[in-house]
Write a protein that holds these residues in place. Structure first.
Motif, short mmCIF file in Angstrom:
data_model
loop_
_atom_site.label_atom_id
_atom_site.label_comp_id
_atom_site.label_asym_id
_atom_site.label_seq_id
_atom_site.Cartn_x
_atom_site.Cartn_y
_atom_site.Cartn_z
N SER A 65 0.82 -1.21 0.00
CA SER A 65 0.00 0.00 0.00
C SER A 65 0.86 1.27 0.00
O SER A 65 0.53 2.24 -0.68
CB SER A 65 -0.95 0.00 1.19
OG SER A 65 -0.23 -0.09 2.40
N ARG A 66 1.96 1.28 0.74
CA ARG A 66 2.83 2.47 0.78
C ARG A 66 3.50 2.71 -0.58
O ARG A 66 3.46 3.83 -1.08
CB ARG A 66 3.86 2.31 1.91
CG ARG A 66 4.96 3.33 1.90
CD ARG A 66 4.53 4.66 2.45
NE ARG A 66 5.68 5.55 2.52
CZ ARG A 66 5.67 6.80 2.10
NH1 ARG A 66 4.57 7.33 1.65
NH2 ARG A 66 6.75 7.53 2.19
N PRO A 67 4.12 1.70 -1.22
CA PRO A 67 4.70 1.96 -2.54
C PRO A 67 3.66 2.38 -3.58
O PRO A 67 3.94 3.24 -4.42
CB PRO A 67 5.34 0.61 -2.92
CG PRO A 67 5.62 -0.05 -1.63
CD PRO A 67 4.53 0.38 -0.72
N GLU A 68 2.45 1.83 -3.50
CA GLU A 68 1.39 2.23 -4.42
C GLU A 68 1.01 3.69 -4.21
O GLU A 68 0.86 4.45 -5.17
CB GLU A 68 0.17 1.32 -4.25
CG GLU A 68 0.40 -0.08 -4.75
CD GLU A 68 -0.70 -1.04 -4.35
OE1 GLU A 68 -1.69 -0.61 -3.70
OE2 GLU A 68 -0.59 -2.23 -4.69
N SER A 69 0.87 4.09 -2.94
CA SER A 69 0.55 5.49 -2.63
C SER A 69 1.67 6.41 -3.11
O SER A 69 1.41 7.50 -3.65
CB SER A 69 0.36 5.66 -1.13
OG SER A 69 -0.67 4.85 -0.67
N MET A 70 2.90 5.97 -2.91
CA MET A 70 4.05 6.78 -3.31
C MET A 70 4.07 6.98 -4.82
O MET A 70 4.28 8.10 -5.32
CB MET A 70 5.34 6.08 -2.85
CG MET A 70 6.56 6.92 -2.94
SD MET A 70 7.96 6.15 -2.11
CE MET A 70 8.30 4.78 -3.18
N GLN A 117 2.92 3.26 -15.38
CA GLN A 117 3.14 1.90 -15.88
C GLN A 117 3.73 1.01 -14.78
O GLN A 117 3.34 -0.15 -14.62
CB GLN A 117 4.08 1.94 -17.08
CG GLN A 117 4.31 0.60 -17.74
CD GLN A 117 5.20 0.70 -18.95
OE1 GLN A 117 5.69 1.77 -19.32
NE2 GLN A 117 5.43 -0.42 -19.59
N THR A 118 4.64 1.57 -14.00
CA THR A 118 5.20 0.83 -12.87
C THR A 118 4.12 0.50 -11.85
O THR A 118 4.07 -0.61 -11.30
CB THR A 118 6.33 1.65 -12.21
OG1 THR A 118 7.30 1.97 -13.19
CG2 THR A 118 6.97 0.89 -11.07
N LEU A 119 3.23 1.45 -11.59
CA LEU A 119 2.12 1.22 -10.66
C LEU A 119 1.21 0.10 -11.18
O LEU A 119 0.79 -0.77 -10.41
CB LEU A 119 1.33 2.51 -10.45
CG LEU A 119 0.13 2.41 -9.51
CD1 LEU A 119 0.56 2.01 -8.11
CD2 LEU A 119 -0.62 3.72 -9.50
#
Length: 197
Positions: A65-70, A117-119
Motif C-alpha cells: 500500500s505504501r509503494p502504491e501510494s508513493m 506503468q510501474t504502478l
C-alpha cells in the motif's frame, strides 16, 4: 619487531550492528538524503531510519500500500510539473527558450507515463512462464523430436524452372514443345481473324 601479529576478531553482541552496517543500510542512506533535501535537523535522522525500517518491513510482508501510494503521488507531482513547464513554454517569446521548456515538459510527461506503468505492473504483475526451451529470433522453426518419414523422402534438387537438363541454362528465346493441356494449338486461321487489323 614482529610483523605477523594476529588480530583478534571483535565480538559483538547479537543485534548490535556495527557502524559500517548502520552507515551502509538503505534506510540510513535514504534518511540522510531526506534530511538534506528537507533541511531537517540531523538529530531527527534516527527517527527517519526507524520509520523507513517499518516501511521496509511492511513491503517484506507483501503490504504494497505504501509503494502504491508513493507512485500515484509521484505521478501527480510529475503531471503538475509537465503542466507548469508546458504553460511556461507557451508564455516565452524566444523559440530557443520555448524549445528547452517543451523538452523538459515532455520529459516530465514521459516520466509520468513510466511511473503509472510501474504502478500498473505493481498492481497486476506480469505472468512469467518457465519454458523448457526458448528460441528467440525471426522465423525460427525448432523440431524437437524425430523427423517424419515424409520429410526424409523430400530431396532438395536444383530449380527445374530455369534448367532443362542439370547445369544447362534454359534458352528463353527458343520455341518449346506444346503443353499438355492443348497440344493442337496453332496460329489463328483466316476463319477467326478480324476483318480489320
Amino acid at each position: 619487531m614482529e610483523t605477523n601479529q594476529q588480530v583478534e576478531p571483535r565480538h559483538k553482541e547479537p543485534g548490535d550492528p556495527t557502524v559500517a552496517q548502520k552507515a551502509t543500510s538503505p534506510e540510513f542512506l535514504s534518511a540522510t538524503v531526506l534530511t538534506a533535501c528537507h533541511k531537517l535537523d540531523h538529530a531527527q535522522i534516527t527517527e527517519l531510519v526507524t520509520e523507513l525500517k517499518e516501511q521496509t518491513a511492511a513491503v517484506h510482508t507483501d503490504d504494497m500500500s505504501r509503494p502504491e501510494s508513493m507512485l500515484i503521488a509521484q505521478a501527480h507531482a510529475l503531471d503538475g510539473l509537465f503542466a507548469k513547464l508546458a504553460n511556461r513554454a507557451f508564455s516565452v517569446k524566444s523559440l530557443d527558450v520555448m524549445e528547452r521548456y517543451m523538452r523538459l515538459a515532455l520529459k516530465a510527461q514521459n516520466q509520468t507515463r513510466t511511473t503509472l506503468q510501474t504502478l500498473a505492473e505493481l498492481k497486476a504483475p506480469k505472468q512469467i512462464a518457465f519454458v523448457r526451451q526458448a528460441n528467440i529470433g525471426n522465423q525460427v522453426q525448432v523440431n524437437n523430436g524425430t523427423v517424419p518419414t515424409r520429410a526424409r523422402e523430400i530431396r532438395n534438387g536444383p530449380n527445374e524452372l530455369l534448367e532443362v537438363t542439370y547445369g544447362e541454362r534454359l534458352d528463353t528465346r527458343a520455341t518449346c514443345a506444346p503443353g499438355g493441356v492443348d497440344t493442337t494449338m496453332e496460329a489463328v486461321g483466316a476463319k477467326h481473324r478480324p476483318s480489320e487489323r
